[in-house]
Design an enzyme around this catalytic site. Structure first.
Site, PDB file in Angstrom:
ATOM      1  N   ASN A 196      -8.211  -6.278  14.237  1.00  0.00           N
ATOM      2  CA  ASN A 196      -8.495  -5.106  13.401  1.00  0.00           C
ATOM      3  C   ASN A 196     -10.000  -4.896  13.447  1.00  0.00           C
ATOM      4  OD1 ASN A 196      -5.829  -5.474  12.731  1.00  0.00           O
ATOM      5  ND2 ASN A 196      -6.199  -6.018  10.590  1.00  0.00           N
ATOM      6  N   GLU A 205      -5.552  -2.435  14.018  1.00  0.00           N
ATOM      7  CA  GLU A 205      -6.078  -1.534  12.976  1.00  0.00           C
ATOM      8  C   GLU A 205      -7.407  -0.962  13.429  1.00  0.00           C
ATOM      9  OE1 GLU A 205      -6.588  -2.660   8.821  1.00  0.00           O
ATOM     10  OE2 GLU A 205      -4.716  -3.785   8.917  1.00  0.00           O
ATOM     11  N   ASN A 210      -1.932 -11.180   7.993  1.00  0.00           N
ATOM     12  CA  ASN A 210      -2.953 -10.165   8.232  1.00  0.00           C
ATOM     13  C   ASN A 210      -4.319 -10.551   7.672  1.00  0.00           C
ATOM     14  OD1 ASN A 210      -3.820  -7.325   8.919  1.00  0.00           O
ATOM     15  ND2 ASN A 210      -4.249  -7.356   6.721  1.00  0.00           N
ATOM     16  N   GLU A 211      -5.333 -10.454   8.507  1.00  0.00           N
ATOM     17  CA  GLU A 211      -6.739 -10.622   8.127  1.00  0.00           C
ATOM     18  C   GLU A 211      -6.988 -11.777   7.159  1.00  0.00           C
ATOM     19  OE1 GLU A 211      -8.948  -7.209   6.902  1.00  0.00           O
ATOM     20  OE2 GLU A 211      -8.486  -6.070   8.707  1.00  0.00           O
ATOM     21  N   TYR A 236     -13.244  -1.891  12.693  1.00  0.00           N
ATOM     22  CA  TYR A 236     -13.566  -0.568  12.151  1.00  0.00           C
ATOM     23  C   TYR A 236     -14.975  -0.085  12.440  1.00  0.00           C
ATOM     24  CZ  TYR A 236      -9.251  -0.545   9.395  1.00  0.00           C
ATOM     25  OH  TYR A 236      -7.935  -0.523   9.012  1.00  0.00           O
ATOM     26  N   GLN A 247       0.805  -1.219   0.000  1.00  0.00           N
ATOM     27  CA  GLN A 247       0.000   0.000   0.000  1.00  0.00           C
ATOM     28  C   GLN A 247       0.841   1.274   0.000  1.00  0.00           C
ATOM     29  OE1 GLN A 247      -2.703  -1.799   3.279  1.00  0.00           O
ATOM     30  NE2 GLN A 247      -4.065  -0.500   2.096  1.00  0.00           N
ATOM     31  N   HIS A 299       1.244  -9.405   4.483  1.00  0.00           N
ATOM     32  CA  HIS A 299       0.056  -8.560   4.324  1.00  0.00           C
ATOM     33  C   HIS A 299      -0.376  -8.651   2.859  1.00  0.00           C
ATOM     34  CE1 HIS A 299      -2.167  -5.055   6.396  1.00  0.00           C
ATOM     35  NE2 HIS A 299      -2.781  -5.242   5.235  1.00  0.00           N
ATOM     36  N   ARG A 325       3.446  -0.150  12.990  1.00  0.00           N
ATOM     37  CA  ARG A 325       3.164  -1.459  12.392  1.00  0.00           C
ATOM     38  C   ARG A 325       3.359  -1.353  10.889  1.00  0.00           C
ATOM     39  NH1 ARG A 325      -2.453  -4.227  10.891  1.00  0.00           N
ATOM     40  NH2 ARG A 325      -1.534  -6.154  10.136  1.00  0.00           N
TER      41      ARG A 325
HETATM   42  C1  NOJ Z   1      -7.767  -4.028   6.352  1.00  0.00           C
HETATM   43  C2  NOJ Z   1      -6.391  -4.209   5.774  1.00  0.00           C
HETATM   44  O1  NOJ Z   1      -5.549  -4.914   6.630  1.00  0.00           O
HETATM   45  C3  NOJ Z   1      -5.764  -2.921   5.292  1.00  0.00           C
HETATM   46  O2  NOJ Z   1      -4.745  -3.278   4.409  1.00  0.00           O
HETATM   47  C4  NOJ Z   1      -6.801  -2.020   4.686  1.00  0.00           C
HETATM   48  O3  NOJ Z   1      -6.249  -0.912   4.067  1.00  0.00           O
HETATM   49  C5  NOJ Z   1      -7.745  -1.591   5.789  1.00  0.00           C
HETATM   50  N1  NOJ Z   1      -8.334  -2.758   6.427  1.00  0.00           N
HETATM   51  C6  NOJ Z   1      -8.837  -0.625   5.371  1.00  0.00           C
HETATM   52  O4  NOJ Z   1      -9.709  -1.222   4.489  1.00  0.00           O
END
Ligand code: NOJ
Length: 497
Positions: A332, A399, A190-191, A334, A43, A145, A100
């Site tokens: 993570n 996150e 990650n996720e 949101y 990213q 990631h 991170r």
């Molecule tokens: C999850 C991901 O880990 C991250 O890479 C992404 O940018 C964010 N959430 C926001 O969508």
């Protein structure tokens, strides 16, 4: 006499209560609580084909299928490959206590295999880590990631294949040996829920309709769990005594609440928690998948004429390896979702097995990502849910963030989001007794939001993507966050005004 004792006791209890409230002030964080921000290699780094780096799956996808990626690639991104010193300077200006970031596998191992190490890639991460340490900022490193080397993809070595397990462990082993003297906090992967069940991209049914949906999601999750656990065990045997770091896997959970009080909706919300989070958290805590996943997927597979369940099984040895393979939980989170039962669909897929649908009320504030509307209470309930479901572990929020489409430095809504979120974290600590020790704002920089492109801006720091310099400018939210970190206090007013 009795009366005197009673009065004394009452006074004593009152004072004790006052003291305990005083030690759990809803606005103040102790110095042991750490604040940071996060990014991921693809990213932000750019330098996609420089100094020996080979293509990752995301390089391949964004460059070959721009029509599915908003015409955006990570070829330059924030140019952090060249501007990491400016990134660290921005972190220092904000006062971050940790950062991170993730390792680009194909920058370190262009062939995917650990027999062929790209020294320039190793140098880049050594320099970044040293720069962070010199600034007094602790590194928290995500090993994977989402950017699998294309070299491995070509060989069919991706998460749906058992071959990926040892390949990942070898990469992680190398990362520990190279950076573990300075890195004491690791997130393996990650996720996995996001990429295994088809975050924009990765499993491209619109390009490859032959992909066996309903099977590949669970194969992917299965190998992620085996790779993570094997990595954890390797670290304990080979590195723990000398490096003394801590390891987990970042899982994602947005708070799922039933849309109505009906039994179906209540069950649907809990089923969604178990499919989304329990899928990985149950094996880590109990050694196996949640019972509801095992039952539902076996039943649906039978109805669909599969000869066995689409959900793979762990052997006894694997269960023992996976159970307890974490030092803490990393989450993570949101937002929140109102969940309801979805009509049964016999087409094999993870989504149909979960059989729920989610909505968000109109009055929640929208962000640049349609399903990430603002619901700051969500994080409190997620933390409480983890505490109650998984034996009150230490939790780090790896996150959490707010996105807009403008990237404007006058980001008052982001300030409000951070303030409300931190307030809810204090409530989780004080009222619910959750052992949460870190908060990672996502993201340090405006960056490439995967297939959504650059129009989604999560950053505390604005990047001018039109300038060759990729000029970095701290937003108002960065100054607000700085103030919180400095004073360990959630300011009600925007201190930058
Ligand atoms: C999850 C991901 O880990 C991250 O890479 C992404 O940018 C964010 N959430 C926001 O969508």
């Amino acid at each position: 006499m009795f009366r005197a004792i009673f009065v004394l006791l009452a006074v004593f209890c009152h004072v004790a209560r006052l003291q305990s409230t005083a030690t759990c002030d809803l606005f103040t964080f102790p110095s042991t609580f750490k604040f940071g921000a996060g990014t991921a290699a693809y990213q932000i780094e750019g330098g996609w084909n420089e100094d020996g780096k080979s293509r990752s799956w995301w390089d391949w996808f964004t460059n070959n299928y721009p029509q599915y990626c908003n015409n955006a690639t990570g070829n330059i991104a924030c140019d952090s490959y060249h501007k990491y010193k400016e990134d660290v300077a921005a972190m220092k200006a904000i006062g971050l206590e940790f950062y991170r970031f993730s390792l680009s596998w194909s920058r370190i191992l262009p062939k995917g295999f650990s027999y062929s190490v790209n020294q320039a890639g190793v140098d880049y991460y050594n320099n970044l880590i040293d720069e962070l340490k010199a600034a007094g900022i602790e590194p928290l490193v995500t090993i994977y990631h989402w950017d699998t080397p294309m070299a491995l993809e070509y060989l069919g070595t991706t998460w749906t294949s058992p071959k990926m397990v040892d390949q990942f462990v070898a990469f992680a082993d190398l990362a520990f040996s190279l950076f573990g003297d300075r890195v004491k906090l690791w997130a393996t992967i990650n996720e996995p829920k996001s990429f295994c069940q088809g975050i924009p991209g990765y499993f491209l049914t619109y390009i490859f309709p032959e992909l066996p949906m309903g099977t590949l999601e669970y194969l992917c999750g299965h190998h992620v769990l085996l790779a993570h656990a094997k990595t954890y065990r390797l670290y304990q045997e080979k590195y723990k005594s000398t490096q003394n770091g801590r390891i987990s896997i970042t899982l994602d959970l947005n708070y799922n609440m039933p849309l109505t009080n009906s039994t179906e909706d209540i069950e649907a919300a809990e089923r969604r928690n178990l499919f989304e989070f329990g899928w990985f958290a149950h094996p880590l805590y109990y050694g196996d998948y949640p019972q509801i996943m095992k039952t539902v997927i076996a039943n649906n597979s039978a109805k669909q004429n599969f000869t066995a369940s689409r959900l793979p099984k762990f052997s006894c040895t694997e269960k023992l390896m996976i159970k307890g393979s974490y030092d803490l939980f990393m989450v993570n989170s949101y937002t929140g979702t109102q969940v309801t039962l979805k009509e049964y669909n016999n087409e094999p897929s993870y989504i149909n097995d979960e059989q729920t649908s989610g909505t968000q009320p109109d009055h929640w504030l929208s962000t640049a990502v349609s399903n990430l509307k603002v619901y700051p209470e969500g994080i409190r309930y997620v933390l409480k849910y983890i505490k109650e479901s998984y034996g009150n572990p230490e939790i780090m929020i790896t996150e959490n963030g707010y996105s807009d489409t403008t990237g404007n430095v006058n980001d008052t809504l982001r300030i409000e989001f951070i303030r409300e979120t931190l307030g809810n974290i204090r409530l989780a600590i004080c009222e619910d007794g959750v052992n949460v020790t870190r908060y990672t704002y996502w993201s340090l920089l405006d960056n490439l939001e995967w297939a959504r492109g650059y129009g989604v801006k999560f950053g505390l720091v604005q990047i001018d993507f039109d300038s060759e310099n990729r000029t970095r400018t701290l937003k108002r939210s960065a100054y607000y966050y700085k103030n919180v970190i400095q004073n360990r206090y959630i300011n009600v007013t925007d201190s930058t005004e």
